[in-house]
Design a protein around this motif. Structure first.
Motif, PDB file in Angstrom:
ATOM      1  N   GLU A 289       0.866  -1.177   0.000  1.00  0.00           N
ATOM      2  CA  GLU A 289       0.000   0.000   0.000  1.00  0.00           C
ATOM      3  C   GLU A 289       0.906   1.231   0.000  1.00  0.00           C
ATOM      4  O   GLU A 289       1.940   1.249   0.668  1.00  0.00           O
ATOM      5  CB  GLU A 289      -0.883   0.039   1.254  1.00  0.00           C
ATOM      6  CG  GLU A 289      -1.621  -1.254   1.589  1.00  0.00           C
ATOM      7  CD  GLU A 289      -2.753  -1.584   0.614  1.00  0.00           C
ATOM      8  OE1 GLU A 289      -3.286  -0.636  -0.007  1.00  0.00           O
ATOM      9  OE2 GLU A 289      -3.075  -2.777   0.464  1.00  0.00           O
TER      10      GLU A 289
ATOM     11  N   VAL B   7      -8.996  12.302  -4.890  1.00  0.00           N
ATOM     12  CA  VAL B   7      -9.320  11.129  -4.058  1.00  0.00           C
ATOM     13  C   VAL B   7     -10.825  11.042  -3.831  1.00  0.00           C
ATOM     14  O   VAL B   7     -11.539  12.032  -3.941  1.00  0.00           O
ATOM     15  CB  VAL B   7      -8.633  11.198  -2.667  1.00  0.00           C
ATOM     16  CG1 VAL B   7      -7.134  11.107  -2.801  1.00  0.00           C
ATOM     17  CG2 VAL B   7      -9.038  12.473  -1.919  1.00  0.00           C
TER      18      VAL B   7
ATOM     19  N   GLU C 245      -8.842   7.286  -1.557  1.00  0.00           N
ATOM     20  CA  GLU C 245      -8.224   6.442  -2.577  1.00  0.00           C
ATOM     21  C   GLU C 245      -8.051   7.234  -3.877  1.00  0.00           C
ATOM     22  O   GLU C 245      -8.960   7.948  -4.292  1.00  0.00           O
ATOM     23  CB  GLU C 245      -9.104   5.216  -2.853  1.00  0.00           C
ATOM     24  CG  GLU C 245      -9.179   4.301  -1.645  1.00  0.00           C
ATOM     25  CD  GLU C 245     -10.329   3.297  -1.728  1.00  0.00           C
ATOM     26  OE1 GLU C 245     -10.179   2.195  -1.207  1.00  0.00           O
ATOM     27  OE2 GLU C 245     -11.380   3.648  -2.305  1.00  0.00           O
TER      28      GLU C 245
ATOM     29  N   PRO D 250      -5.497   1.594  -7.705  1.00  0.00           N
ATOM     30  CA  PRO D 250      -5.673   0.741  -6.530  1.00  0.00           C
ATOM     31  C   PRO D 250      -4.402   0.737  -5.658  1.00  0.00           C
ATOM     32  O   PRO D 250      -3.295   0.853  -6.186  1.00  0.00           O
ATOM     33  CB  PRO D 250      -5.940  -0.646  -7.112  1.00  0.00           C
ATOM     34  CG  PRO D 250      -5.639  -0.555  -8.573  1.00  0.00           C
ATOM     35  CD  PRO D 250      -5.672   0.880  -8.968  1.00  0.00           C
ATOM     36  N   HIS D 251      -4.588   0.619  -4.370  1.00  0.00           N
ATOM     37  CA  HIS D 251      -3.494   0.543  -3.390  1.00  0.00           C
ATOM     38  C   HIS D 251      -2.679   1.828  -3.270  1.00  0.00           C
ATOM     39  O   HIS D 251      -1.646   1.842  -2.626  1.00  0.00           O
ATOM     40  CB  HIS D 251      -2.539  -0.630  -3.685  1.00  0.00           C
ATOM     41  CG  HIS D 251      -3.246  -1.941  -3.743  1.00  0.00           C
ATOM     42  ND1 HIS D 251      -3.781  -2.531  -2.632  1.00  0.00           N
ATOM     43  CD2 HIS D 251      -3.547  -2.738  -4.804  1.00  0.00           C
ATOM     44  CE1 HIS D 251      -4.371  -3.651  -2.988  1.00  0.00           C
ATOM     45  NE2 HIS D 251      -4.253  -3.797  -4.296  1.00  0.00           N
TER      46      HIS D 251
ATOM     47  N   TYR E  85      -3.002   5.862  -2.115  1.00  0.00           N
ATOM     48  CA  TYR E  85      -3.865   6.822  -1.433  1.00  0.00           C
ATOM     49  C   TYR E  85      -3.173   8.178  -1.389  1.00  0.00           C
ATOM     50  O   TYR E  85      -1.952   8.258  -1.508  1.00  0.00           O
ATOM     51  CB  TYR E  85      -4.129   6.380   0.011  1.00  0.00           C
ATOM     52  CG  TYR E  85      -4.554   4.934   0.107  1.00  0.00           C
ATOM     53  CD1 TYR E  85      -5.902   4.596   0.197  1.00  0.00           C
ATOM     54  CD2 TYR E  85      -3.600   3.914   0.082  1.00  0.00           C
ATOM     55  CE1 TYR E  85      -6.288   3.263   0.272  1.00  0.00           C
ATOM     56  CE2 TYR E  85      -3.979   2.583   0.139  1.00  0.00           C
ATOM     57  CZ  TYR E  85      -5.320   2.255   0.231  1.00  0.00           C
ATOM     58  OH  TYR E  85      -5.707   0.956   0.289  1.00  0.00           O
TER      59      TYR E  85
ATOM     60  N   ARG F 161      -9.280   2.705   6.528  1.00  0.00           N
ATOM     61  CA  ARG F 161      -9.294   2.009   5.242  1.00  0.00           C
ATOM     62  C   ARG F 161      -8.064   1.105   5.118  1.00  0.00           C
ATOM     63  O   ARG F 161      -8.161  -0.065   4.769  1.00  0.00           O
ATOM     64  CB  ARG F 161      -9.340   3.073   4.127  1.00  0.00           C
ATOM     65  CG  ARG F 161      -9.155   2.606   2.767  1.00  0.00           C
ATOM     66  CD  ARG F 161     -10.291   1.920   2.038  1.00  0.00           C
ATOM     67  NE  ARG F 161     -11.631   1.863   2.566  1.00  0.00           N
ATOM     68  CZ  ARG F 161     -12.698   1.649   1.804  1.00  0.00           C
ATOM     69  NH1 ARG F 161     -12.582   1.563   0.493  1.00  0.00           N
ATOM     70  NH2 ARG F 161     -13.878   1.536   2.335  1.00  0.00           N
TER      71      ARG F 161
END
Ligand code: SRM
Ligand code: FAD
Ligand code: SF4
Ligand code: FES
Lengths: 807, 106
Positions: free
Chosen positions: A102, A259, A264, A268-269, A271, A300
């Motif tokens: 992440e 975001v 997000e 994906p992954h 932030y 999250r």
């Protein structure tokens, strides 16, 4: 464990990590990259640094130890230049590659620099980080004139700072009103008047089109053709989200990194949080909303189903001394709004609340902001205000205990950190907190801009009731190694019978096992003060000068200043000093400001033998102790002299030499009010009058020049000694380490000291403790000459010629 | 490639006092040797990276750090790194111990 990487080591990002550590302590191994060469610091306080209220060390929020304790790998001074989304790793400017599962982008923003000719000249800066601050402080030492472009929050805080640094400051503003996005015209003109009276000069409705000068700026040109001269230009017109890495790596960017309600990004992954993020088309520039984002993000990332982030209403406050100002929500009437106003031009108080359909939609408070938290809650909670008294407080006055009692639990106290009254009260009760510092630590309240501290302190007082000790609550911890304050430290030493520096740090849970240069000398002092004659000094907890019994110079040599009691010497002593100065080729022989002779530039390894040959006691020109007693020639020779000033000076110096004190102590004795020994600016000064002595205290001739105050007038020399002993001992027992008598008296109050010393029994007790303490001292130079171990440990220099064992 | 490693015997381990710094001059190099409370020994160039310089050997020792005595910079004895908010690095030397003799490796 999965791998979490964060780009950016700033306020929003690190707060998000703190939240993650709370909800998912063992889920990730964490790596943080920070472009700046520092741990996370409080950017908000840069304004205070510039204004001279604090220093860099005090604004560190997360010291390096915090990263270590939480096993966070931190790379400071390292910029991430690329995110490889396929390979799931980031690459830094030093070529380091780190994999992630992440990734958080928390790159903040940059100062917006006007794209005009000359913007790249030397002497032009933004106002964003420590580097900018250092640049401004440096300029102020060299130059006189500064221009700040931008009459908003940042610009005005910068301008105030530059004024404090001694510069002449013009503020250039494009619009007709200052802070036009937060204030209405009335508040804005009140503000302008106040700032003008503080010395700021405004150039309103001016558009800068060019910066003049060769390499270095010399002035500005405006659109109307006029010019202004300057040596420094601070651009404070706004900020620009720092989206470069994200954009280059193909993440969707508009004004900020876009975001959703869970922080997000389009990938994906990955932030984004903080000033670099754009949420529902808004990029926030204050910490309160950013901290809310951090909470949502933490949930999250921890895989917890939590609340969504739905945007925030923000409140602003200007951090300029002498200005009380708060603003939130809408500013302007639009036909559907109604205003509630108080305007007291005389006192400079103006309050306006904008309402729509019985709800508050905007607040402007100037001159008195005590209603701000309550009104702000009504605004954010959208509470119906029909029948509610809008302005409860009179024009002045702090919130009293009654206000605290009637304050609902969910009222927001710390806007920056979203901490309610209820949360504070609960922390105080559950964890037994007694100081403001502790409350800040446990709840975060007050850890950002600091404006809520008075309120937090009131809540503390109210919650603790009788147990509340106001002076103790204000006390801050003695250094970063502990949360213990001076009062607690002294009390704990006595109650627990702690007898060594090491034991104190151990028992009181120091977070840094062997302390630092602030706490170790302080603890050593307090122990010596408490255990009078029993304590064995911890020499290695003293800083270089006191440890070496000589003052270190910039090149590592030392100075030797022998005693010359009362500034009186003999021809024989002078000869001896001269011979030794010659024999050891001492580079500088000088009369010091303390009426004696200093030998400067002595090599460390020569110290013991020089002392031995001098055969004079140390003058302690390096110590937190009695330095010199300056005297005038007095009645023995002078035609005006009414008392024997030299004799008293010598007696004082012989009695109190070597005594450990919280800071250095200097005395002066004059034989008449002409005061040739400058007794009026000494820690204790004695002035002879017909039939007695006046005793002055708390004078200072150093950084904060302060004339002494008359403590009392006494008749005899015995009374002088008695009063001086009691006064000094009371100072020793109650002052903070490194607090000079002038500051101490200002803190505790002259009247208080007079009252204490008025009691004969108290004076007697103080003098007994003083005498007991004085008994323990040994002449340090002589001790070093006698003791080989001391010589080897502190004064030896080992010289070796190499070539011994090679291979 | 041939590397020359020079080991210079500099002190008897048992003679060193804890939390003290010793200045040792080897030819033209000045080295500060520190023994910590843990018994570990570290060697650094005896010069602060502060722009105005200054020695390190007389600094206050805390854990694996020394505070520069002249400007109070906090410096790691392990890698010589100056701790934030200041910046810089001091040259470090490795120290080897054979029985009671300490060697500095140049
Ligand atoms: C040698 C002397 C200057 C001189 O050439 O005359 C001197 C030298 C130093 N002073 Fe001073 N002060 C000297 C008289 C003064 C005076 C004048 C006086 O005492 O009448 C003052 C102002 C009076 C006062 O203190 O109220 C003075 C106010 C300071 C201050 C500011 C203290 C304050 O509270 O504001 C410092 C900084 C500190 O102590 O934190 C300081 C600090 C220093 C230090 C110890 C700085 C340091 O840590 O390296 C200097 C050591 C120089 C060296 O290399 O050894 N020195 N210093 C004087 C020694 C007098 C003596 O014989 O003991
Ligand atoms: C003088 C001043 C006064 C202020 N006063 C207030 C106030 O009173 N109240 C208030 O609420 N707010 C105030 N603010 C705003 C507040 O400081 C910011 O909102 C907050 O710091 C934003 O946090 P952040 O983490 O988003 O960004 P930052 O704190 O700026 O952190 C971002 C960090 O990321 C680093 N970085 C950027 N790119 C990279 C990269 N590629 N690789 C590695 N690192 C990178 C940056 O160097 C920076 O250190 C003030 C700001 C300033 C400058
Ligand atoms: S203070 Fe008074 S007695 Fe002392 S030298 Fe000056 S004039 Fe003479
Ligand atoms: S309101 Fe800013 S720190 Fe509490």
């Amino acid at each position: 464990m999965k791998k979490l990487v964060m780009i950016g080591n700033g306020m929003a990002g690190v707060r998000a990590i703190e939240e993650i550590l709370k909800v998912a302590p063992d889920k990730y191994t964490i790596t943080i990259f920070g472009q700046e060469p520092y741990p996370n610091y409080n950017r908000i306080k840069l304004s205070n640094i510039l204004q001279g209220d604090t220093n860099f060390e005090d604004i560190i929020i997360n010291p390096l130890e915090w990263y270590q304790e939480n096993q966070i790998q931190l790379y400071t001074g390292e910029t991430v230049v690329k995110i490889d989304r396929e390979a799931k790793h980031v690459i830094s400017d030093q070529g380091r590659e780190v994999d992630y599962d992440e990734l958080i982008i928390a790159t903040g923003s940059n100062s917006f620099i006007l794209p005009i000719p000359g913007a790249d000249k030397i002497g032009v800066t933004g106002f964003r980080d420590i580097k900018d601050c250092e640049m401004m402080i440096k300029s102020s030492k060299q130059y006189k004139k500064a221009v700040v472009i931008g009459g908003g929050l940042l610009g005005l805080e910068a301008a105030r700072g530059l004024l404090n640094l001694g510069m002449k400051v013009d503020v250039v503003h494009l619009m007709p009103h200052l802070m036009e996005r937060q204030l209405d015209p009335i508040a804005s003109s009140l503000l302008k008047g106040e700032l003008e009276s503080q010395g700021m000069n405004f150039l309103m409705e001016k558009e800068t089109v060019e910066i003049l000068g060769d390499e270095h700026v010399t002035g500005l040109r405006f659109k109307d053709g006029s010019e202004v001269e300057t040596d420094l230009v601070v651009m404070a017109i706004g900020i620009k989200a720092n989206t470069a890495v994200a954009k280059d790596s193909g993440i969707y960017v508009n004004r900020g990194i876009v975001v959703n309600d869970f922080m997000e990004t389009s990938e994906p992954h990955i932030y984004a949080v903080g000033e670099c993020a754009e949420h529902r088309e808004i990029v926030y520039g204050l910490v309160a909303p950013l901290y809310e984002q951090g909470k949502v993000l933490a949930n999250r990332i921890a895989g917890i189903v939590g609340e969504a982030y739905e945007g925030s209403v923000t409140g602003t406050q200007l951090k300029v001394a002498g200005v009380d100002l708060f603003s939130a929500g809408e500013i302007f009437e639009d036909g559907t709004t109604k205003s509630i106003m108080i305007y007291n031009e005389y006192d400079g108080v103006y309050k306006r609340v904008l309402t729509r359909n019985d709800l508050i939609v905007g607040i402007v408070l100037y001159g008195d902001t005590t209603d701000s938290t309550r009104l702000y809650r009504l605004l954010t909670k959208k509470e119906d205000i029909s029948g509610v008294a809008i302005f409860q407080t009179a024009c002045s006055g702090e919130s009293s205990s009654d206000d605290i009692a009637s304050m609902p639990d969910d009222e927001l106290v710390c806007g920056c950190n979203g901490v309610t009254k209820g949360a504070i009260v609960e922390a105080i009760q559950a964890q037994g907190l007694t100081t403001l510092d502790q409350v800040s630590h446990c709840t975060n309240a007050g850890r950002s801009c600091g404006r809520c501290k008075p309120m937090v302190s009131n809540i503390l007082a109210h919650t603790l009731g009788d147990q509340f000790d106001a002076t103790a609550a204000q006390k801050t911890s003695i250094c970063g190694c502990t949360t213990v304050s001076r009062e607690e430290l002294v009390a704990e030493i006595k109650v627990k019978g702690l007898t060594s520096v090491k034991e104190v740090m151990n028992v009181l849970d120091w977070n840094n096992e062997e302390g630092c240069t602030k706490c170790r000398p302080a603890i050593n002092y307090y122990l010596g003060m408490i255990y009078m004659d029993e304590y064995k000094d911890d020499r290695d907890s003293r800083l270089v000068n006191e440890k070496m019994h000589a003052n270190i110079q910039k090149d590592g040599t030392y100075s030797v200043v022998p005693r010359m009691y009362g500034g009186v010497t003999t021809a024989a002593d002078l000869k001896k000093i001269a011979e030794i100065a010659e024999k050891y080729a001492v580079p500088l022989v000088k009369l010091t400001g303390g009426q004696r002779i200093g030998l400067f530039g002595v090599k460390k390894e020569d110290l013991p033998s020089m002392w031995e040959e001098l055969d004079m006691p140390s003058g302690y020109a390096y110590g937190k102790t009695l330095r010199t007693v300056k005297t005038c020639v007095g009645a023995q020779f002078c035609r005006y002299g009414t008392q024997d000033s030299m004799a008293l000076g010598i007696e004082l110096e012989k009695k109190f030499e070597r005594l450990d004190t919280p800071h250095k102590v200097k005395m002066g004795v004059s034989a008449c009010p002409r005061n040739c020994s400058e007794a009026g600016i000494k820690d204790i000064g004695f002035v002879g009058i017909d039939g007695g002595w006046e005793i002055y205290v708390a004078g200072n001739g150093g950084v904060d020049l302060r004339p002494g105050d008359l403590l009392c007038t006494v008749k005899t020399q015995e009374e002088v000694m008695e009063m001086t002993g009691a006064y000094l001992q009371y100072y020793r027992e109650t002052a903070n380490y490194l607090e000079r008598t002038s500051k101490w008296v200002e803190r505790v109050g002259l009247e208080h000291v007079k009252e204490v010393l008025a009691n004969e029994q108290t004076r007697k007790d103080l003098n007994e403790r003083m005498d007991l303490t004085l008994k323990k001292y040994i002449e340090p130079w002589n001790e070093a000459i006698q003791n080989e171990e001391i010589q080897d440990k502190y004064y030896a220099k080992h010289t070796i010629t190499s070539g011994s064992e090679s291979k | 490639m041939i590397e020359t490693i020079t080991r210079i015997p500099v002190a008897h381990y048992a003679n060193l006092k804890e939390r003290a710094g010793y200045s040792i001059k080897i030819d033209d190099k000045e080295i500060a040797l520190f023994k910590l409370s843990s018994g570990e020994v570290y060697a650094l160039e005896n010069r602060s990276p502060h722009p105005k310089g200054g020695v390190l050997s007389e600094g206050l020792v805390s854990g694996r750090f020394v505070y520069c005595p002249v400007y109070d910079w906090k410096i790691s004895l392990v890698d010589g790194m100056v701790q934030a908010p200041d910046e810089g690095q001091v040259r470090t030397y490795s120290v080897e111990r054979k029985e009671d003799i300490l060697f500095i490796v140049l």
